[in-house]
Design a protein around this motif. Structure first.
Motif, short mmCIF file in Angstrom:
data_model
loop_
_atom_site.label_atom_id
_atom_site.label_comp_id
_atom_site.label_asym_id
_atom_site.label_seq_id
_atom_site.Cartn_x
_atom_site.Cartn_y
_atom_site.Cartn_z
N ASP A 160 11.39 81.92 15.51
CA ASP A 160 11.29 81.75 16.97
C ASP A 160 12.38 80.85 17.53
OD1 ASP A 160 7.72 81.44 16.48
OD2 ASP A 160 8.95 83.24 16.77
N PHE A 161 13.42 80.58 16.75
CA PHE A 161 14.46 79.64 17.18
C PHE A 161 15.36 80.28 18.23
CE2 PHE A 161 17.52 76.36 17.02
CZ PHE A 161 18.77 76.95 17.00
N THR A 162 15.59 79.56 19.29
CA THR A 162 16.56 79.97 20.33
C THR A 162 17.47 78.78 20.60
OG1 THR A 162 14.98 79.33 22.05
CG2 THR A 162 15.06 81.66 21.43
N ARG A 163 18.74 79.05 20.71
CA ARG A 163 19.70 77.98 20.96
C ARG A 163 19.54 77.44 22.38
NH1 ARG A 163 25.67 79.57 19.25
NH2 ARG A 163 25.94 77.49 20.13
N ARG A 164 19.81 76.17 22.50
CA ARG A 164 19.82 75.57 23.82
C ARG A 164 21.09 75.99 24.54
NH1 ARG A 164 18.58 69.29 23.72
NH2 ARG A 164 18.28 69.78 25.92
N PRO A 165 21.13 75.85 25.84
CA PRO A 165 22.39 76.15 26.55
C PRO A 165 23.55 75.32 25.99
CG PRO A 165 20.60 75.89 28.11
CD PRO A 165 20.04 75.52 26.77
N LYS A 167 25.86 73.81 27.24
CA LYS A 167 26.15 72.55 27.93
C LYS A 167 25.31 71.39 27.40
CE LYS A 167 26.53 70.71 32.63
NZ LYS A 167 26.33 71.02 34.06
N TYR A 168 24.10 71.71 26.88
CA TYR A 168 23.18 70.67 26.43
C TYR A 168 22.97 70.65 24.91
CZ TYR A 168 22.02 71.01 31.38
OH TYR A 168 22.11 71.07 32.74
N GLU A 169 23.66 71.51 24.19
CA GLU A 169 23.46 71.59 22.74
C GLU A 169 24.29 70.52 22.04
OE1 GLU A 169 23.21 75.15 19.46
OE2 GLU A 169 24.92 75.13 20.80
N ARG A 170 23.59 69.60 21.37
CA ARG A 170 24.30 68.51 20.68
C ARG A 170 24.61 68.86 19.23
NH1 ARG A 170 25.86 63.42 20.05
NH2 ARG A 170 25.07 62.15 18.32
N PHE A 171 23.66 69.47 18.51
CA PHE A 171 23.85 69.83 17.11
C PHE A 171 24.00 71.34 17.01
CE2 PHE A 171 23.21 65.72 15.40
CZ PHE A 171 22.27 65.09 16.19
N ILE A 172 25.09 71.77 16.42
CA ILE A 172 25.40 73.20 16.27
C ILE A 172 25.14 73.60 14.83
CG2 ILE A 172 27.18 74.97 16.50
CD1 ILE A 172 28.61 73.04 18.45
N ARG A 173 24.30 74.62 14.63
CA ARG A 173 24.01 75.15 13.29
C ARG A 173 24.69 76.51 13.15
NH1 ARG A 173 17.75 73.31 13.60
NH2 ARG A 173 18.27 73.30 15.79
N PRO A 174 25.76 76.63 12.36
CA PRO A 174 26.47 77.91 12.25
C PRO A 174 25.58 79.01 11.70
CG PRO A 174 27.75 76.10 11.31
CD PRO A 174 26.38 75.58 11.55
N MET A 175 25.83 80.24 12.14
CA MET A 175 25.04 81.38 11.69
C MET A 175 25.21 81.62 10.19
SD MET A 175 23.22 82.96 14.01
CE MET A 175 23.12 84.62 13.41
N GLY A 176 26.42 81.40 9.66
CA GLY A 176 26.66 81.67 8.25
C GLY A 176 25.97 80.70 7.31
#
Length: 242
Positions: A160-165, A167-176
């Protein structure tokens, strides 16, 4: 679509080969020949390690066979001498007694219950933030702000994970680097299974890593305790990502 699910998608769309079952059966039948060939050709340290592994496998096999044979054993010896007098025609007879041995399933359950609170956690060597995160520069101005972080380790995110916008996303989790399944090896049974991950229960490195679902390596670092589908033994909840 995640990059690691293309094989499942192909199988759902097109199915398996028509001779898949036959090829699987033949492959399983050839395992004995392969083991015999390795036992004859390996030399040196590899031969010693292989023979030690086969020795443990044979011991476990003999234990299982013995437990299966002793499941219902009839013995003619009486447990205690009878105090009641018997007639003459019954003196030569012996009452059969059933010795019920514990099945392997009950033994496994007892072992699981005993090891419920003894999950092996080695000493933790803290991972520095420079190793865990990569600074992402963002902004249009010349002096770009560096408040975003990209995770460089494998992570788990739920269905059920959806990325935040952005502009407000602090931690980025790469798809790979997103893992939904893990290969888990049982050291005693010698079985490796591919199980879906339900959640990350604890990452001893940092509570923030637990919240982000980061899976760290084993060895000199502490492993991540992961809750997995179909796993009841706590020993199997320690995932090793090689």
């Amino acid at each position: 679509m995640p990059q690691n699910e293309y094989m499942e998608r192909w199988r759902k769309l097109h199915g398996r080969r028509l001779d898949h079952e036959e090829r699987t059966r033949k492959k399983a039948a050839r395992e004995g020949h392969k083991a015999s060939e390795d036992a004859q050709k390996l030399t040196g340290l590899r031969a010693k390690l292989y023979q030690k592994k086969r020795h443990h496998e044979k011991i476990q096999m003999k234990k299982q066979i013995k437990a299966h044979e002793e499941r219902n054993v009839k013995s003619s010896a009486p447990n205690e001498p009878s105090t009641t007098p018997l007639p003459q025609y019954l003196l030569d007879r012996s009452n059969p007694t059933n010795a019920k041995a514990l099945s392997s399933a009950i033994k496994n359950k007892r072992a699981e219950k005993a090891a419920k609170f003894s999950v092996p956690l080695p000493k933790v060597r803290g991972i520095a933030e420079e190793e865990m995160f990569k600074v992402v520069k963002t902004g249009k101005k010349t002096a770009k702000k560096g408040w975003k972080r990209m995770i460089t380790k494998p992570t788990f995110v739920g269905p059920d994970f959806t990325r935040r916008p952005v502009k407000y996303e602090r931690f980025i989790r790469p798809m790979g680097l997103r893992y939904k399944k893990a290969h888990v090896t049982h050291p005693e049974l010698g079985v490796t299974v591919n199980l879906p991950i339900i959640s990350v229960k604890k990452n001893p490195q940092n509570p923030m890593y637990t919240q982000l679902g980061v899976l760290t390596k084993d060895g000199h670092r502490s492993p991540t305790i992961v809750k997995m589908m179909g796993v009841s033994t706590p020993v199997l909840e320690v995932v090793k990502i090689l």
